[in-house]
Motif scaffolding. Structure first.
Motif, PDB file in Angstrom:
ATOM      1  N   THR A  47      -1.461  29.607  32.409  1.00 58.35           N
ATOM      2  CA  THR A  47      -0.821  30.839  31.925  1.00 58.35           C
ATOM      3  C   THR A  47       0.538  30.475  31.334  1.00 58.35           C
ATOM      4  OG1 THR A  47      -1.899  32.111  33.686  1.00 58.35           O
ATOM      5  CG2 THR A  47      -0.081  33.173  32.504  1.00 58.35           C
ATOM      6  N   PRO A  48       0.726  30.711  30.031  1.00 56.86           N
ATOM      7  CA  PRO A  48      -0.210  31.195  29.019  1.00 56.86           C
ATOM      8  C   PRO A  48      -1.379  30.214  28.832  1.00 56.86           C
ATOM      9  CG  PRO A  48       2.071  31.226  28.213  1.00 56.86           C
ATOM     10  CD  PRO A  48       2.069  30.425  29.468  1.00 56.86           C
ATOM     11  N   ASN A  49      -2.468  30.717  28.288  1.00 58.14           N
ATOM     12  CA  ASN A  49      -3.718  29.955  28.253  1.00 58.14           C
ATOM     13  C   ASN A  49      -3.778  29.031  27.030  1.00 58.14           C
ATOM     14  OD1 ASN A  49      -6.291  29.208  29.184  1.00 58.14           O
ATOM     15  ND2 ASN A  49      -7.277  30.671  27.806  1.00 58.14           N
ATOM     16  N   TRP A  50      -2.858  28.065  27.004  1.00 56.17           N
ATOM     17  CA  TRP A  50      -2.841  27.083  25.911  1.00 56.17           C
ATOM     18  C   TRP A  50      -3.037  25.694  26.486  1.00 56.17           C
ATOM     19  CZ3 TRP A  50      -3.439  30.249  22.241  1.00 56.17           C
ATOM     20  CH2 TRP A  50      -2.661  31.400  22.081  1.00 56.17           C
ATOM     21  N   GLY A  51      -3.848  24.898  25.796  1.00 56.02           N
ATOM     22  CA  GLY A  51      -4.063  23.524  26.218  1.00 56.02           C
ATOM     23  C   GLY A  51      -3.039  22.559  25.686  1.00 56.02           C
ATOM     24  N   ASN A  52      -2.279  22.973  24.675  1.00 54.10           N
ATOM     25  CA  ASN A  52      -1.236  22.127  24.091  1.00 54.10           C
ATOM     26  C   ASN A  52       0.076  22.913  24.038  1.00 54.10           C
ATOM     27  OD1 ASN A  52      -2.628  23.776  22.205  1.00 54.10           O
ATOM     28  ND2 ASN A  52      -1.887  22.579  20.491  1.00 54.10           N
ATOM     29  N   VAL A  53       1.162  22.254  24.429  1.00 55.28           N
ATOM     30  CA  VAL A  53       2.463  22.909  24.545  1.00 55.28           C
ATOM     31  C   VAL A  53       3.550  22.002  23.989  1.00 55.28           C
ATOM     32  CG1 VAL A  53       1.824  24.334  26.531  1.00 55.28           C
ATOM     33  CG2 VAL A  53       2.718  22.038  26.897  1.00 55.28           C
ATOM     34  N   PRO A 134      -7.449  25.601  26.528  1.00 56.86           N
ATOM     35  CA  PRO A 134      -7.781  24.263  27.013  1.00 56.86           C
ATOM     36  C   PRO A 134      -9.268  24.049  27.258  1.00 56.86           C
ATOM     37  CG  PRO A 134      -6.867  25.565  28.793  1.00 56.86           C
ATOM     38  CD  PRO A 134      -6.762  26.408  27.552  1.00 56.86           C
ATOM     39  N   SER A 135     -10.014  25.118  27.498  1.00 56.03           N
ATOM     40  CA  SER A 135     -11.428  24.982  27.852  1.00 56.03           C
ATOM     41  C   SER A 135     -12.309  25.034  26.613  1.00 56.03           C
ATOM     42  CB  SER A 135     -11.832  26.089  28.827  1.00 56.03           C
ATOM     43  OG  SER A 135     -11.520  27.352  28.287  1.00 56.03           O
ATOM     44  N   ALA A 136     -13.583  24.693  26.808  1.00 59.61           N
ATOM     45  CA  ALA A 136     -14.554  24.720  25.718  1.00 59.61           C
ATOM     46  C   ALA A 136     -14.730  26.149  25.204  1.00 59.61           C
ATOM     47  CB  ALA A 136     -15.886  24.160  26.194  1.00 59.61           C
ATOM     48  N   ILE A 137     -15.027  26.269  23.908  1.00 59.93           N
ATOM     49  CA  ILE A 137     -15.189  27.576  23.266  1.00 59.93           C
ATOM     50  C   ILE A 137     -16.667  27.794  22.982  1.00 59.93           C
ATOM     51  CG2 ILE A 137     -14.562  28.984  21.273  1.00 59.93           C
ATOM     52  CD1 ILE A 137     -12.050  27.113  21.028  1.00 59.93           C
ATOM     53  N   TYR A 138     -17.204  28.917  23.473  1.00 58.57           N
ATOM     54  CA  TYR A 138     -18.620  29.240  23.282  1.00 58.57           C
ATOM     55  C   TYR A 138     -18.765  30.450  22.364  1.00 58.57           C
ATOM     56  CZ  TYR A 138     -20.080  26.043  26.998  1.00 58.57           C
ATOM     57  OH  TYR A 138     -20.331  24.922  27.752  1.00 58.57           O
ATOM     58  N   GLU A 139     -19.917  30.503  21.688  1.00 55.62           N
ATOM     59  CA  GLU A 139     -20.204  31.663  20.849  1.00 55.62           C
ATOM     60  C   GLU A 139     -20.108  32.939  21.696  1.00 55.62           C
ATOM     61  OE1 GLU A 139     -24.201  31.501  19.346  1.00 55.62           O
ATOM     62  OE2 GLU A 139     -25.003  30.657  21.203  1.00 55.62           O
ATOM     63  N   GLY A 140     -19.488  33.957  21.108  1.00 54.90           N
ATOM     64  CA  GLY A 140     -19.274  35.215  21.818  1.00 54.90           C
ATOM     65  C   GLY A 140     -17.940  35.312  22.520  1.00 54.90           C
ATOM     66  N   ASP A 141     -17.250  34.174  22.690  1.00 56.97           N
ATOM     67  CA  ASP A 141     -15.932  34.194  23.335  1.00 56.97           C
ATOM     68  C   ASP A 141     -14.890  34.816  22.409  1.00 56.97           C
ATOM     69  OD1 ASP A 141     -16.938  32.918  25.521  1.00 56.97           O
ATOM     70  OD2 ASP A 141     -16.015  30.965  25.111  1.00 56.97           O
TER      71      ASP A 141
END
Length: 343
Positions: A47-53, A134-141
């Motif tokens: 939180t915030p939901n970012w994998g890179n900062v 940071p997590s994998a992105i799936y169709e519908g997300d």
């Protein structure tokens, strides 16, 4: 009088040294970290939901533990690159200061539970970065991308591109939002931002790029029917077969069935449509459709034709098959006798 042996005395007086206790605790923790079959496996979220900062950002890590017991008190352990780091609460706040100190794989664990899968926090040194989850992105997300800049700079204008085509431009909005992303929206995303240092008059444009690869949530369905030949009065079973990605195994899917474009069974959690006693009018072109509960992803199967046969039609077909086979056998026998006598 009962005498006590020396070995019995030793067993009563033996005490584990403090150093040995610490060693055993470390061994126990290491074994615990290696477990993969425990009932409770936590998940680390940002939180915030970012994998890179960027340096200067603040990130809160949360150890989410599935549990049927509400507000169960727990002690948490945190790890970075498989090494313990200070913190025993469910949330761990990090003020990003450097790449070397803060970049890495973060994991958490509760006593007696499995260790979480690692989640990578990428600390980058740049004027502007394109932030993504940071997590994998799936169709519908839902997907949010953010064009983020260093502190002590004023932003002037932000633009987003997909495969070098501009998709958004704003003077004030640094985020690009897709409510339900599809696999066709995978590609090379870029953002540019004009920024100005607080103590300097000139404006400089900086950019960053990220490749977004959208994963398939579930495969296109395939419709299957049993038995392969259906006689009127037989039970007919039609199944809508699809494969859900194991990492999203908790996703609930609903199935619907159609004959000649008309609904024969509406959406339901069962992937099977049954007709206890099929009749001639049940013949037709069948399709099935799968969708998520939220209806963000839906997929239709190819069409198959199902023929319900009457018993006399089936007998006629069986007789025709027998005649064809008999004719083939007779022809083969005649040919064999002819060539045998010729030789």
């Amino acid at each position: 009088m009962v005498k006590t042996s020396a070995s019995q005395k030793d067993s009563h007086n033996f005490q584990v040294p403090a150093t040995m206790s610490a060693f055993l605790a470390i061994v126990f923790l290491s074994l615990n970290m290696g477990k993969s079959g425990g009932a409770i496996k936590p998940v680390v979220t940002f939180t915030p939901n970012w994998g890179n900062v960027l340096p200067g950002d603040d990130v809160t890590l949360t150890c989410d533990v599935p549990s049927t017991v509400p507000e169960e008190p727990r002690t948490y352990h945190w790890y970075k690159d498989k090494r313990p780091i200070p913190g025993d609460k469910q949330r761990l706040r990090i003020s990003i200061s450097s790449v070397e100190r803060d970049s890495g794989d973060y994991q958490c664990q509760t006593i007696g539970g499995d260790i979480s899968d690692p989640v990578f926090l990428d600390v980058t040194i740049n004027h502007v970065i394109l932030q993504r989850p940071p997590s994998a992105i799936y169709e519908g997300d839902p997907l949010t991308l953010r064009c983020h800049h260093l502190r002590f700079f004023d932003e002037i204008n932000t633009k987003f591109y997909k495969d070098d085509q501009e998709i958004q431009s704003s003077e004030s909005d640094s985020e690009f939002y897709i409510p339900n992303i599809m696999m066709s929206q995978s590609g090379r995303y870029k953002c540019t931002k004009q920024i100005q240092p607080y103590d300097r008059p000139h404006v400089v444009e900086h950019s960053d790029v990220s490749v977004i690869s959208v994963k398939e949530l579930f495969s296109p369905p395939e419709i299957k029917v049993t038995p392969s030949r259906i006689i009127g009065g037989d039970e007919m079973t039609v199944r809508c077969d699809t494969r859900l990605d194991p990492l999203r195994g908790g996703t609930e899917l609903h199935f619907a069935f159609y004959r000649d474009g008309r609904t024969v069974r509406g959406y339901d959690v069962s992937d099977t449509y049954r007709v206890p006693s099929s009749q001639l009018e049940d013949s037709g072109n069948y399709t099935c459709e799968v969708r998520t509960v939220s209806d963000t992803v839906r997929k239709m199967s190819d069409e198959i034709y199902i023929q319900i046969m009457q018993i006399h039609d089936y007998m006629i077909m069986q007789n025709i098959i027998r005649l064809v086979i008999s004719g083939f056998v007779l022809s083969a026998a005649v040919c064999f006798i002819y060539f045998h006598n010729k030789w």
